[in-house]
Design an enzyme around this catalytic site. Sequence first.
Site, PDB file in Angstrom:
ATOM      1  NE  ARG A 253      -1.799   1.857  -6.525  1.00 58.68           N
ATOM      2  CZ  ARG A 253      -1.421   3.113  -6.373  1.00 58.68           C
ATOM      3  NH1 ARG A 253      -0.376   3.580  -7.091  1.00 58.68           N
ATOM      4  NH2 ARG A 253      -2.033   3.921  -5.530  1.00 58.68           N
ATOM      5  CE  LYS A 277      -5.678   3.367  -8.367  1.00 60.20           C
ATOM      6  NZ  LYS A 277      -6.371   2.984  -7.122  1.00 60.20           N
ATOM      7  CG  HIS A 345      -2.073  -3.924  -2.884  1.00 55.21           C
ATOM      8  ND1 HIS A 345      -1.854  -3.026  -3.903  1.00 55.21           N
ATOM      9  CD2 HIS A 345      -2.721  -3.219  -1.920  1.00 55.21           C
ATOM     10  CE1 HIS A 345      -2.363  -1.851  -3.586  1.00 55.21           C
ATOM     11  NE2 HIS A 345      -2.891  -1.938  -2.389  1.00 55.21           N
ATOM     12  NE  ARG A 348      -0.033   1.133  -2.665  1.00 52.03           N
ATOM     13  CZ  ARG A 348       0.538   2.203  -3.199  1.00 52.03           C
ATOM     14  NH1 ARG A 348       1.737   2.085  -3.753  1.00 52.03           N
ATOM     15  NH2 ARG A 348      -0.049   3.380  -3.173  1.00 52.03           N
ATOM     16  CG  HIS A 371      -1.974   6.890  -0.231  1.00 49.91           C
ATOM     17  ND1 HIS A 371      -1.762   6.300   1.003  1.00 49.91           N
ATOM     18  CD2 HIS A 371      -2.070   5.859  -1.114  1.00 49.91           C
ATOM     19  CE1 HIS A 371      -1.744   4.988   0.869  1.00 49.91           C
ATOM     20  NE2 HIS A 371      -1.933   4.698  -0.403  1.00 49.91           N
ATOM     21  CE1 TYR A 380      -0.521   0.512   5.150  1.00 50.46           C
ATOM     22  CE2 TYR A 380      -1.232   2.533   4.072  1.00 50.46           C
ATOM     23  CZ  TYR A 380      -0.936   1.192   4.010  1.00 50.46           C
ATOM     24  OH  TYR A 380      -1.050   0.513   2.830  1.00 50.46           O
TER      25      TYR A 380
END
Length: 400
Positions: A253, A277, A345, A348, A371, A380
Amino acid sequence: MSVSSRVRMSGPMIEYRAGFAAELVSLGYTDLSTAQQLRLMACLSDWLVDRGLEPTEFDDVAIEEFLEARRRAGHVEWRTRVGLAPMLGFLRGMGVVPTPAPAVDMSPAGQLIAAYRRYLTDERGMGWSARDFYVRVARRFLDHHAPAAGLGLGEVTAADVATFVLAECARRSVRSGVLSATRCLLRYLFVEGLVATELAWAVPSAAGRHGASLPKDLLPVQVNALLASCDRRRAIGRRDFAIITVLSRLGLRAGEAAVLSLDDIDWHSGDLVIRGKGRRDEVLPLPDDVGEAIVAYLRRGRPHCESRQVFIRVRAPWRGLSQPAVTEIVYRACARAGLPEVGAHRLRHTAATQMLRRGGTLAEVAQVLRHHDPLTTSTYAKVDRVALASLAGPWPVVTR
């Protein structure tokens, strides 16, 4: 002769001249810019003498008077607080001039917001970007439902919550997170006993469109165009090339690339620590091409400065890049390459889809993108045409 000795100065500021000059040089200011800042300090020193003030009396009121005096004298530069920022930062750091106390909102709503901010940081572990967004939503909620005399939140009803949410969604995308932010606030208010019942249920749900669209990525030729647009003969080009390489190969990110530190790279083991994050730190292998791009920038582009961030501004003051600055680098690369403007993004998404198209699995994509919810990665699956082809049934043949 040093720059500081060439600038004539008298008065109370003269003893700080050499230290200020040294700091400016360490931050990457040229001799000309350093001399200009020292002349500004000399002007301040003379002004303090004329007003009979000590440096410790150079408070907010005195700052405005000094700037007004410069404007009346016809000066065309350094007539605002922005122009004074380097000098004030140095003098405040030395304890020479007073640092203004931060404004503290002592109203009931202000104290609630301060406590809520601490909760989001300490209990929820939010990063500054998400936390500030949640706080802004909370402020608007209180502005709508908290009278000036007090909070009065006990009178908030489900209808009030629905009205607030509808008004917020009318001015921003539902996907902006306003629904989650409102639910979080309402749960906090209930736990703190500020509302009698938990009203989070009153926040309507957004349409269930998760996974309704394909992840938007860039084609390999477009990524190559972004990289080729960086002039690696120059320091700024080597920096931008390294940033775009990191984003497109590792799927970082923008904020993660901005805070990347020299201490996060283990060159011996070939590992990279990502500060992600939720204050989660995770380790990724450092691919050869990413490492080579970073090394080229570190050796022939990155200025020598005290900051430990990998990516630094190219102009003084030399400081680490911010998240918006990284995004802006991608925007500028798109403009140079003649591509539609896309954000960081999008790179990404590109990293994820390219991994799948080269034979990677969803589990591997989830590991690289860090994730923690498999549903996040599942979107995806729709771009994995090879895997989807095995699921497609034969087209029915109609015989006559």
